[in-house]
Every structure is written in C-alpha cells, then in structure tokens.
Design a protein around this motif. Structure first.
Motif, mmCIF file in Angstrom:
data_model
loop_
_atom_site.group_PDB
_atom_site.id
_atom_site.type_symbol
_atom_site.label_atom_id
_atom_site.label_comp_id
_atom_site.label_asym_id
_atom_site.label_seq_id
_atom_site.Cartn_x
_atom_site.Cartn_y
_atom_site.Cartn_z
ATOM 1 N N PHE A 27 -8.977 -1.130 0.998
ATOM 2 C CA PHE A 27 -9.234 0.284 0.767
ATOM 3 C C PHE A 27 -9.872 0.498 -0.613
ATOM 4 O O PHE A 27 -9.551 -0.187 -1.580
ATOM 5 N N THR A 28 -10.777 1.460 -0.661
ATOM 6 C CA THR A 28 -11.336 1.914 -1.929
ATOM 7 C C THR A 28 -10.749 3.290 -2.215
ATOM 8 O O THR A 28 -10.910 4.222 -1.415
ATOM 9 N N ILE A 29 -10.047 3.401 -3.325
ATOM 10 C CA ILE A 29 -9.386 4.654 -3.699
ATOM 11 C C ILE A 29 -10.077 5.195 -4.946
ATOM 12 O O ILE A 29 -10.087 4.546 -5.991
ATOM 13 N N PHE B 170 0.665 4.401 -2.516
ATOM 14 C CA PHE B 170 0.336 5.755 -2.090
ATOM 15 C C PHE B 170 1.477 6.719 -2.392
ATOM 16 O O PHE B 170 1.259 7.885 -2.699
ATOM 17 N N SER C 190 -7.796 9.716 3.773
ATOM 18 C CA SER C 190 -6.395 9.390 3.549
ATOM 19 C C SER C 190 -6.018 8.201 4.429
ATOM 20 O O SER C 190 -6.867 7.509 4.961
ATOM 21 N N TYR D 280 0.834 -1.193 0.000
ATOM 22 C CA TYR D 280 0.000 0.000 0.000
ATOM 23 C C TYR D 280 0.872 1.248 0.000
ATOM 24 O O TYR D 280 0.620 2.209 -0.719
ATOM 25 N N TYR E 37 -7.055 12.109 -5.251
ATOM 26 C CA TYR E 37 -7.713 10.863 -4.863
ATOM 27 C C TYR E 37 -8.339 10.992 -3.481
ATOM 28 O O TYR E 37 -8.011 11.891 -2.703
ATOM 29 N N TYR E 38 -9.258 10.076 -3.191
ATOM 30 C CA TYR E 38 -9.919 10.005 -1.881
ATOM 31 C C TYR E 38 -9.920 8.554 -1.444
ATOM 32 O O TYR E 38 -10.218 7.662 -2.244
ATOM 33 N N ILE E 39 -9.573 8.294 -0.170
ATOM 34 C CA ILE E 39 -9.411 6.928 0.321
ATOM 35 C C ILE E 39 -10.451 6.625 1.394
ATOM 36 O O ILE E 39 -10.684 7.438 2.295
#
Length: 403
Positions: A213-215, A193, A319, A189, A203-205
């Motif tokens: 995680f959904t990014i 990132f 984040s 990860y 982006y939004y996490i």
C-alpha cells in the motif's frame, strides 16, 4: 518527544539528517547520570530536581544531549503530584482566614499553624502537622510538585528513545509524507491504520495486499494554518510504523532560513532498516471477547476449514478494510468473516459503508442482534454478504452451515 529547541540535525543539500547517538560507553554514561539524578530526587520537589539537572549540565558541550535525555525522563517516566492536606487554594483560604483573626501575624505565625493543624486533624481524621500546612500552601506551583513516582528505563532504552525522538522531530515541519508499506502481515497493517485513526491524521490509501500500500499523509505545514497539535500527532505516527516489517517513506519538509526568513524545502527518507526502536505496545491478538471466544470454539470443531486471523485486506477507494478472519478449505475455497458487534453509531455507519463498497463475493457478515441498526440509520438491504445474526456469542456451527 523533544521540543524543537532540543532537536539537532544537519542538512546535506536538500536532505535533512537528524542527530542520533551511538549507544556506546560515553552515551551510556550520560544516560546513567541523568537516570541516577531522577532516582536521587524521588520524593523531592520539581524545583529541587531542576536545580540538580542544571548542576549536571554545567558548562558541558553536551548540554543539549543532557537536557534532551532529562526532558524525556521528566515527561515519559516521571509522575509529579500536588501533596497537600487540602487543595492548596482552599488551604490558603483557611490559613489566611485564621491569620486575620490573630494579630499581629508574624509574631503569632506558629500559633496560627498549630490551631489550623488541630482543626484539620479533627476534620480529616488523621494527623496534619504544621509543616504539612507550610508545604501544602503553594504545593500547586509547578516547582513545588513532588516527584512521587519514577520508572527508570535502562540507559540503552533511554538512548533509543532519544534517537527516536530526534527523528520524530523531523515531522513537525512536514508538508507531506508518502509511505510505502510493502507486502506485510495484515495484522501489522491493522495496527498502523488504527494509530493513524487514533491520532486523527489525514491520509489517502492506494494499493492492495499482494503488492503493498502507498499511504499519502498530509503534514502539519500542509494545513491552512500550521498546527503544533497536528504536528505532534503526526510525529507520534512513527513509533506505530516501526511495528510494520517492510516499509519506506519520503517526507517533504518546510523550514525557514534563520537569516532571511525565506522558506526552504528539505527531504527526509527512512525505511525499515533504520534501527529505531518503538516503545508502543504491539497490537492485541483479538479486538473483542466475541472474536476470541469464536476462535477458541472453532478449534474444537471437526472440520477441514482452517480459521486464519487477519490475513487479508480488502482495498476500498482511498481506504482499506481488514476483516477479522479468513476461512480456507484445502480445495482452495476461501471466505472472509467480519464480526460486527460494536454498537457506536459512527462505527456501524463506517463498517456498513465499507461492506457495501468492498466489491467481493465471499464475505460473511456476523451481526449482533443487540445493535440498534435503525438508530444508526442502517438498513440491512443490498448487503453484498451472507449475514449471520448472533446474540452474545457467535456460533462456529452457524458459520460452518453457511460454508
């Protein structure tokens, strides 16, 4: 990567399917042919190389594939340089100034070059031949640059790069990508990132380490004005994603109908079983000498506490924070250790912002005394962590005392 005119794909309903080459004897022969072409032109001009490439294309129906392979070799594996005794612009000034003194120029051409050759040899303290001056006069033109280095990939590696580039090209027209990074090793990860930040993607996490995680990433066509630069940066994200073990993504694409000009929406899906191969290097084991030194010194301690590297993630609103270490005791207790040794103000501000929003009660924060926290506008108040100060090296014993 490949320019848009060398991308090949077909559409099935709303699904976009990029063209990928099977790595078979026929494709390997095409790749080998292009690699040999570049090797034969090593030390020659780009113009000579381009003519050789055009000869290989001929009227072959595979010309787009050949051109694509050649484009990758030229831009990713080759080095072209200006070879001239002086900067070409300065060399032209010297040559034309010398020519103006000796008339008529055509009849005295060889004499002018000889005189200038003697002058430059004395000034540069090395032999400069008249032929060197002739070649260097317009060496700054693109077609006159010299192929000075070529690092040939294997035919299979070139074909894998071609297939990856075809898929990367899909993202040039993406309006949004939803990436599901399932439960993985946290270090994977962190590498992902890091690349998202490197390419300055928006982006939004959401999610956590236990469930994944959904990014959500904003694509280049989601901006107020479609940006080619952002589109390229967006496509560069894919090789970084290939370092993650378990993932899937769905991209929404915007294209224009070539006949009516109307906008058309397409879909593209990909997952960790795609068979694509990354050329990005894997992440480093440690981000700094402080971390590496601490880990090696911890191994020499006689303690039941086990030090683990980047095996935890702390979700934050929009984040995520990936601490440097986790310390685990056989009885089930565990602590997270984050080392703050980097000095740049924006890094410090972000790091302490993350710490304050982490909402955890088992965080140990090791802070370098060399940091100018006051200059970065940071106050060591209301920090939800146990703080250890260190100078050059973080002492494992100091951490053990806190534990």
């Amino acid at each position: 990567m490949l320019p848009s005119d060398l991308l090949s794909y077909r559409q099935s309903g709303e699904t976009i399917i990029p063209k990928r080459l099977a790595i078979d004897d026929r494709a390997i022969a095409l790749a080998t042919e292009q690699i040999n072409c570049f090797q034969e032109c090593l030390g020659k001009t780009q113009g000579e190389l381009d003519r050789k490439r055009q000869e290989l294309e001929g009227d072959s129906p595979d010309y787009r594939v050949k051109r694509g392979l050649s484009h990758l070799l030229k831009n990713s594996f080759s080095t072209f340089e200006i070879v001239s005794p002086l900067e070409p612009q300065l060399l032209r000034q010297r040559t034309f100034a010398q020519s103006a003194k000796i008339q008529p120029i055509p009849a005295n051409r060889d004499r002018i070059l000889e005189l200038l050759s003697t002058q430059l040899s004395q000034e540069l303290n090395r032999e400069v031949l008249p032929s060197d001056i002739e070649k260097g006069l317009y060496a700054d033109l693109q077609e006159n640059r010299i192929l000075t280095e070529f690092e040939p990939p294997s035919p299979e590696a070139l074909l894998q790069r071609y297939n990856l580039s075809q898929v990367q090209g899909i993202f040039y027209r993406a309006s949004q990508v939803v990436l599901n990074a399932h439960r993985n090793v946290p270090g994977e990860y962190k590498l992902l990132f890091r690349y998202l930040k490197l390419f300055q993607l928006m982006y939004y996490i959401e999610g956590d380490v236990d469930h994944g995680f959904t990014i959500t990433l904003d694509g280049p066509t989601s901006l107020f004005k479609a940006s080619t630069r952002y589109g390229l940066a967006f496509a560069k994200m894919l090789p970084a994603l290939l370092h993650v073990t378990k993932w899937s993504l769905k991209a929404t694409l915007e294209n224009r109908d070539p006949y009516s000009g109307a906008k058309k929406t397409g879909q593209f899906r990909l997952n960790d079983q795609c068979g694509l191969v990354t050329h990005y290097p894997p992440g480093k084991t440690y981000d700094s000498m402080v971390e590496e030194s601490f880990a090696k010194r911890w191994e020499k301690l006689k303690t039941e506490w086990i030090l683990e590297r980047e095996v935890n993630l702390v979700p934050l609103p929009g984040s995520v924070m990936i601490p440097d270490f986790r310390l685990v005791h056989p009885d089930g207790r565990d602590y997270i250790l984050e080392i703050v040794g980097f000095w740049r103000p924006d890094y410090l501000q972000k790091k302490f912002y993350q710490v304050r929003r982490s909402d955890i009660d088992n965080l140990i924060l090791a802070v370098s005394e060399r940091l100018n926290l006051e200059k970065a506008g940071i106050k060591m108040t209301n920090i939800p962590a146990k703080v250890i100060w260190f100078k050059e090296k973080l002492s494992p014993k100091a951490v053990l005392e806190i534990l």
